[in-house]
Scaffold this motif. Structure first.
Motif, short mmCIF file in Angstrom:
data_model
loop_
_atom_site.label_atom_id
_atom_site.label_comp_id
_atom_site.label_asym_id
_atom_site.label_seq_id
_atom_site.Cartn_x
_atom_site.Cartn_y
_atom_site.Cartn_z
N PRO A 170 -11.14 -14.32 45.23
CA PRO A 170 -10.98 -13.99 43.81
C PRO A 170 -9.73 -13.19 43.49
CG PRO A 170 -12.73 -12.67 44.82
CD PRO A 170 -12.37 -13.73 45.80
N LEU A 171 -9.20 -12.43 44.47
CA LEU A 171 -7.99 -11.64 44.24
C LEU A 171 -6.83 -12.14 45.10
CD1 LEU A 171 -9.49 -8.04 43.96
CD2 LEU A 171 -8.61 -9.48 42.13
N GLY A 172 -6.91 -13.37 45.55
CA GLY A 172 -5.85 -13.93 46.37
C GLY A 172 -4.52 -13.90 45.64
N GLY A 173 -3.49 -13.42 46.30
CA GLY A 173 -2.16 -13.37 45.69
C GLY A 173 -1.88 -12.12 44.90
N CYS A 174 -2.89 -11.26 44.71
CA CYS A 174 -2.65 -9.99 44.02
C CYS A 174 -1.99 -9.00 44.99
CB CYS A 174 -3.96 -9.42 43.49
SG CYS A 174 -4.66 -10.35 42.12
N GLY A 175 -1.43 -7.96 44.45
CA GLY A 175 -0.79 -6.95 45.29
C GLY A 175 -1.80 -6.14 46.07
N VAL A 176 -1.30 -5.41 47.08
CA VAL A 176 -2.16 -4.59 47.93
C VAL A 176 -2.93 -3.56 47.09
CG1 VAL A 176 -2.18 -2.88 49.80
CG2 VAL A 176 -0.71 -4.90 49.96
N VAL A 177 -2.26 -2.94 46.13
CA VAL A 177 -2.91 -1.90 45.33
C VAL A 177 -4.13 -2.45 44.59
CG1 VAL A 177 -2.61 -0.26 43.43
CG2 VAL A 177 -0.75 -0.62 45.07
N GLU A 178 -3.96 -3.60 43.92
CA GLU A 178 -5.06 -4.20 43.18
C GLU A 178 -6.18 -4.66 44.10
OE1 GLU A 178 -1.90 -4.82 42.65
OE2 GLU A 178 -1.52 -4.34 40.55
N ARG A 179 -5.81 -5.26 45.23
CA ARG A 179 -6.83 -5.77 46.15
C ARG A 179 -7.65 -4.62 46.73
NH1 ARG A 179 -4.24 -7.30 50.28
NH2 ARG A 179 -6.08 -8.17 51.29
N MET A 180 -6.99 -3.55 47.13
CA MET A 180 -7.71 -2.41 47.71
C MET A 180 -8.60 -1.74 46.66
SD MET A 180 -7.11 -2.26 50.92
CE MET A 180 -6.00 -3.12 52.05
N ALA A 181 -8.10 -1.66 45.42
CA ALA A 181 -8.90 -1.05 44.37
C ALA A 181 -10.22 -1.79 44.17
CB ALA A 181 -8.12 -1.01 43.06
N ALA A 182 -10.20 -3.10 44.41
CA ALA A 182 -11.40 -3.91 44.22
C ALA A 182 -12.50 -3.56 45.22
CB ALA A 182 -11.05 -5.40 44.32
N ILE A 183 -12.13 -2.91 46.34
CA ILE A 183 -13.14 -2.49 47.32
C ILE A 183 -13.20 -0.96 47.38
CG2 ILE A 183 -13.04 -4.62 48.67
CD1 ILE A 183 -11.23 -3.17 50.68
N ASP A 184 -12.81 -0.35 46.26
CA ASP A 184 -12.90 1.11 46.09
C ASP A 184 -12.03 1.89 47.06
OD1 ASP A 184 -14.76 0.86 44.00
OD2 ASP A 184 -16.40 0.62 45.44
N VAL A 185 -10.88 1.32 47.42
CA VAL A 185 -9.88 2.02 48.22
C VAL A 185 -8.69 2.27 47.30
CG1 VAL A 185 -8.31 1.89 50.19
CG2 VAL A 185 -10.63 0.96 50.39
N VAL A 186 -8.41 3.52 47.02
CA VAL A 186 -7.37 3.87 46.05
C VAL A 186 -6.05 4.15 46.77
CG1 VAL A 186 -6.68 5.45 44.21
CG2 VAL A 186 -9.09 4.83 44.49
N VAL A 187 -5.11 3.24 46.65
CA VAL A 187 -3.78 3.42 47.24
C VAL A 187 -3.00 4.40 46.38
CG1 VAL A 187 -1.60 2.29 47.80
CG2 VAL A 187 -3.77 1.13 48.29
N ASP A 188 -2.50 5.46 47.01
CA ASP A 188 -1.79 6.49 46.24
C ASP A 188 -0.39 6.80 46.76
OD1 ASP A 188 -2.38 7.84 48.58
OD2 ASP A 188 -3.95 9.09 47.69
N ASN A 189 0.06 6.06 47.78
CA ASN A 189 1.36 6.37 48.34
C ASN A 189 1.86 5.16 49.12
OD1 ASN A 189 3.62 7.83 49.00
ND2 ASN A 189 2.64 9.04 50.60
N VAL A 190 3.16 4.98 49.15
CA VAL A 190 3.77 3.93 49.95
C VAL A 190 5.04 4.48 50.58
CG1 VAL A 190 5.00 2.98 47.95
CG2 VAL A 190 4.67 1.56 49.98
N ALA A 191 5.25 4.18 51.84
CA ALA A 191 6.45 4.63 52.56
C ALA A 191 7.22 3.42 53.07
CB ALA A 191 6.06 5.53 53.72
N GLU A 192 8.55 3.50 52.98
CA GLU A 192 9.40 2.43 53.52
C GLU A 192 10.49 3.03 54.40
OE1 GLU A 192 8.93 -1.09 50.18
OE2 GLU A 192 10.91 -0.19 50.50
N GLU A 193 10.72 2.40 55.54
CA GLU A 193 11.83 2.74 56.42
C GLU A 193 12.72 1.51 56.54
OE1 GLU A 193 10.66 4.25 60.19
OE2 GLU A 193 9.37 5.83 59.37
N VAL A 194 14.03 1.70 56.33
CA VAL A 194 14.97 0.58 56.34
C VAL A 194 15.88 0.71 57.55
CG1 VAL A 194 16.75 -0.65 55.06
CG2 VAL A 194 14.90 0.51 53.82
#
Length: 250
Positions: A170-194
């Motif tokens: 049902p949430l295929g193709g949605c972003g990580v934030v939206e998908r995790m929110a659907a299972i009550d996991v609240v994404v609050d930070n993202v880190a990137e190393e280049v």
């Protein structure tokens, strides 16, 4: 050779590089032969060969079987946008950015369960061998492969939930934030190393590069209350793209 003096092969490569950059040797022009380089610069065959190798490693020239070495067309670098999270209405950042740029982008993906190796396990804060969902993506811009991505999500978080497969359900193709929110996991930070490194053979084959070409690698990890819930490697050819960041000031 005195202190600060360049080796002969670098001096020759530098002069040829300058001619390529200023247009004296335009794209598709045949590079002077090894004998011509030897005579023009007063160097040995070994030095002439090493100078040509330097230019090939830098991606400025390419060998054509039975024909010689030619100046490569120099691509004009395009941007790959990296932005802070925006409420997306159900699409991934790549989909948002492509829509804003005229919707030329397409992508394909493949997901399968795997065991986390030590590097992935460290990034996800799990044990090596723990089960993860591994998803590989190929992104194209106007038909040309522009970016590769591999993501890993711990099945301890997403297993046996509607979002276990990132591109299906049902949430295929949605972003990580939206998908995790659907299972009550609240994404609050993202880190990137280049970083940058020579591309792996299979990466360069997919991206249309040649051995020795450099790729830009973005290591991205999403966190929920300090716990990693997804990590990914984004691989982009360094000669054709630039990573552009637009970050809000708070």
């Amino acid at each position: 050779m005195t202190f600060g003096e360049q080796p002969a092969y670098l001096r020759v490569a530098g002069d040829l590089r300058k001619k390529i950059v200023d247009g004296s040797l335009p794209p598709h022009t045949r590079l002077p032969s090894q004998a011509r380089i030897r005579e023009e610069y007063g160097v040995s065959d070994t030095v002439a060969l090493e100078a040509r190798k330097v230019l090939m490693a830098e991606g400025l020239v390419e060998g054509r079987s039975g024909s010689g070495t030619y100046v490569r067309e120099r691509p004009v670098p395009r941007r790959v946008a990296r932005t802070g999270y925006r409420a997306s209405g159900g699409s991934t950042p790549f989909r948002q950015e492509q829509a804003e740029d005229g919707a030329r982008g397409t992508w394909e993906s493949r997901s399968e369960q795997a065991e986390a190796n030590s590097a992935v396990a460290e990034r996800l804060g799990i044990r090596a061998g723990d089960r993860v969902m591994c998803t590989k993506y190929v992104y194209r811009d106007a038909g040309e492969v522009m970016m590769l991505s591999t993501s890993w999500e711990p099945l301890a978080v997403t297993g046996r939930t509607p979002v276990m497969l990132p591109e299906e359900g049902p949430l295929g193709g949605c972003g990580v934030v939206e998908r995790m929110a659907a299972i009550d996991v609240v994404v609050d930070n993202v880190a990137e190393e280049v970083g940058a490194r020579p591309g792996l053979a299979e990466e360069l084959m997919a991206l249309g590069g040649v051995p020795g070409h450099v790729v830009i690698v973005v290591q991205r990890t999403y966190f929920a209350s300090g716990k990693p819930v997804e990590t990914a490697d984004v691989v982009v050819p360094a000669d054709r793209y630039r990573i552009a960041y637009h970050l809000p000031v708070r």
